[in-house]
Enzyme design. Structure first.
Site, PDB file in Angstrom:
ATOM      1  N   TYR A 111       0.835  -1.204   0.000  1.00  0.00           N
ATOM      2  CA  TYR A 111       0.000   0.000   0.000  1.00  0.00           C
ATOM      3  C   TYR A 111       0.866   1.249   0.000  1.00  0.00           C
ATOM      4  CZ  TYR A 111       0.799   0.845   5.011  1.00  0.00           C
ATOM      5  OH  TYR A 111       1.368   1.115   6.219  1.00  0.00           O
ATOM      6  N   CYS A 112       0.265   2.363  -0.401  1.00  0.00           N
ATOM      7  CA  CYS A 112       0.924   3.664  -0.386  1.00  0.00           C
ATOM      8  C   CYS A 112      -0.074   4.663   0.194  1.00  0.00           C
ATOM      9  CB  CYS A 112       1.391   4.055  -1.782  1.00  0.00           C
ATOM     10  SG  CYS A 112       0.055   4.198  -2.994  1.00  0.00           S
ATOM     11  N   ARG A 113      -0.088   5.873  -0.301  1.00  0.00           N
ATOM     12  CA  ARG A 113      -1.035   6.864   0.213  1.00  0.00           C
ATOM     13  C   ARG A 113      -2.406   6.693  -0.420  1.00  0.00           C
ATOM     14  NH1 ARG A 113      -2.930  12.039  -0.969  1.00  0.00           N
ATOM     15  NH2 ARG A 113      -3.489  13.198   0.922  1.00  0.00           N
TER      16      ARG A 113
END
Length: 146
Positions: A111-113
């Protein structure tokens, strides 16, 4: 006369500033892609690797309870927003050099932002022979707040 001269100088400055902006934008567009994006571009064709699988946070949290590892591909300053339980931070720009830190025999929950970098990271990992990789939809912005 002084007002006219000031107006002319101000107009000239505005014109020069606008032209500088256009040149700056052209330079930004002409710059090469960051290293991680270049690595993603050198992936094996999509037909030769497994398709990317995306999951929601509920499924990801359930998988994490069963041993899956969260991999946060955001940059360290972004971690101030919070992070998933026991997440390992491997920024996208460092992924190529830090592959050895990610096991191939465990599920990896990327995941990221917001989801864009995690998709790139997931596809890159798939191109490198990882098969147990899952993109977490919506990134940390979609993380369930309790």
């Amino acid at each position: 006369m002084k007002k006219l001269m000031l107006l002319a100088v101000a107009s000239l400055l505005v014109f020069v500033a606008c032209e500088g902006k256009k040149e700056e934008q052209a330079q930004v567009q002409a710059q090469p892609a960051p290293v991680a994006e270049q690595a993603v571009a050198k992936q094996a064709p999509a037909e030769e690797r497994p398709a990317m699988q995306s999951i929601d946070w509920d499924k990801a949290l359930e998988m994490n309870k069963n041993g899956a590892i969260f991999v946060d591909v955001r940059n360290p300053p972004e971690l101030n927003e919070g992070y998933a339980p026991e997440a390992k931070n491997v920024p996208l720009g460092e992924l190529k050099d830090r592959l050895a830190e990610l096991p191939k025999d465990k599920d990896l929950l990327i995941y990221c932002r917001s989801g864009r970098r995690s998709e790139a990271a997931t596809n890159y990992l798939l191109s490198q022979g990882y098969t147990r990789v899952y993109n977490v939809l919506g990134g940390y912005l979609a993380f369930p707040q309790k």
